[in-house]
Design a protein around this motif. Sequence first.
Motif, short mmCIF file in Angstrom:
data_model
loop_
_atom_site.label_atom_id
_atom_site.label_comp_id
_atom_site.label_asym_id
_atom_site.label_seq_id
_atom_site.Cartn_x
_atom_site.Cartn_y
_atom_site.Cartn_z
N TYR A 66 -3.16 -1.07 -6.87
CA TYR A 66 -3.70 -2.36 -6.45
C TYR A 66 -4.16 -2.29 -5.00
O TYR A 66 -3.44 -1.80 -4.14
N ASP A 67 -5.35 -2.84 -4.75
CA ASP A 67 -5.88 -2.84 -3.39
C ASP A 67 -5.18 -3.87 -2.51
O ASP A 67 -5.12 -3.71 -1.29
N ASN A 68 -4.68 -4.94 -3.11
CA ASN A 68 -4.04 -5.99 -2.34
C ASN A 68 -3.11 -6.80 -3.24
O ASN A 68 -3.09 -6.63 -4.46
N LYS A 69 -2.36 -7.69 -2.63
CA LYS A 69 -1.36 -8.46 -3.39
C LYS A 69 -2.01 -9.44 -4.36
O LYS A 69 -1.42 -9.77 -5.39
N ASP A 70 -3.21 -9.91 -4.05
CA ASP A 70 -3.87 -10.87 -4.94
C ASP A 70 -4.20 -10.23 -6.29
O ASP A 70 -4.10 -10.88 -7.33
N GLN A 86 12.13 0.70 -4.68
CA GLN A 86 12.55 1.96 -4.07
C GLN A 86 11.43 3.00 -4.11
O GLN A 86 11.62 4.16 -4.48
N VAL A 87 10.24 2.53 -3.74
CA VAL A 87 9.09 3.41 -3.62
C VAL A 87 8.40 3.11 -2.30
O VAL A 87 8.76 2.17 -1.59
N THR A 91 4.96 -9.62 0.12
CA THR A 91 4.33 -8.45 0.74
C THR A 91 4.63 -7.21 -0.09
O THR A 91 5.64 -7.15 -0.81
N PHE A 92 3.78 -6.21 0.04
CA PHE A 92 4.02 -4.94 -0.63
C PHE A 92 5.26 -4.25 -0.05
O PHE A 92 5.92 -3.47 -0.74
N SER A 93 5.56 -4.51 1.21
CA SER A 93 6.74 -3.89 1.83
C SER A 93 8.02 -4.34 1.13
O SER A 93 8.89 -3.53 0.80
N TYR A 97 -0.29 0.89 -3.60
CA TYR A 97 -1.72 0.88 -3.31
C TYR A 97 -2.51 1.84 -4.20
O TYR A 97 -3.74 1.77 -4.24
N LYS A 98 -1.82 2.71 -4.91
CA LYS A 98 -2.51 3.57 -5.88
C LYS A 98 -3.07 2.75 -7.04
O LYS A 98 -4.02 3.16 -7.69
#
Length: 214
Positions: free
Chosen positions: A73-77, A63-64, A54-56, A70-71
Motif C-alpha cells: 500500500y502506498d498510503n493508509k487511505d 511485528q514487521v 499510522t503505519f508505524s 509499503y510493499k
Amino acid sequence: MVARIARKEEYAGACRIYLYNEVIVIARERKFTTDDLFRETGHVLLAQGYEGFTFSILAERLQVSRGALYKYYDNKDELISDFMIHEMDRFLAELREIDNCPDFESRFRYLLDLIFKRRTIHQLISSVQQIPRSGNAKVKANLARLDQLHLDMYARLGSFVGQGRREGKLRSHLPDGLVLGFIFQSIMIPNHSGIPYEEWVAAIEDIIRHGIMA
C-alpha cells in the motif's frame, strides 16, 4: 577483499552467516497474511481513529517493518479503504441471510443479533468517511465501491422496514430513518452492569418494541 563464507545457517526469522572471522545475523522480514493485516488494521482504527492511524503503529502490532506495509500500500487511505470493503462485504453477506427469515418478527431479531455481533461497523464507517475524496486512483475506486456497498446496505434495511409496515408491526407515521437509527443506536448503550449478553439484547429488544413506560 571479499570475505569468504565458511557456512550459512537459516532458521525462523533470520539467516546466520559465518565468516571466517565473524558472525553476521541478517533478520528476515516476518510474514503476515491478509487476515492478520485486516485484523490489526481494525484494532488500530478502532483504538486510534482515522487521524491517529499510522503505519508505524500497525507495523508494531504486526511485528514487521513499515517497509513491509509499503510493499502493498502506498498510503493508509489505500489500506483503510481496502479493509472497509472487506468488512462491508462480510456485513452484507450476513445481512442477506435475513431473507431466510420467514416473517418480520424473526427478521427483527436476526437484525438485532447481527448489529450487536458487528457493533463496530458504524464506528469503522465513520472513520472511513474522513478519507479525502482527492486521493489517488486506487483510493477513489475503493471509495466508489464503498458508496455502492452502503447503498446496498440501506436498500436492504429499507426493505426490512417496508416488510414491517406491510405486516402492521411498525407505526406508519414513524420515518424509516428514525426507526433504523433507533435500532442501530441501541448498540451504543454501554452495559456498565455487565448484564449477560442474552439478557442485555432481550432488554434492548423489549425497549425497542414497547418503550420504557409501564
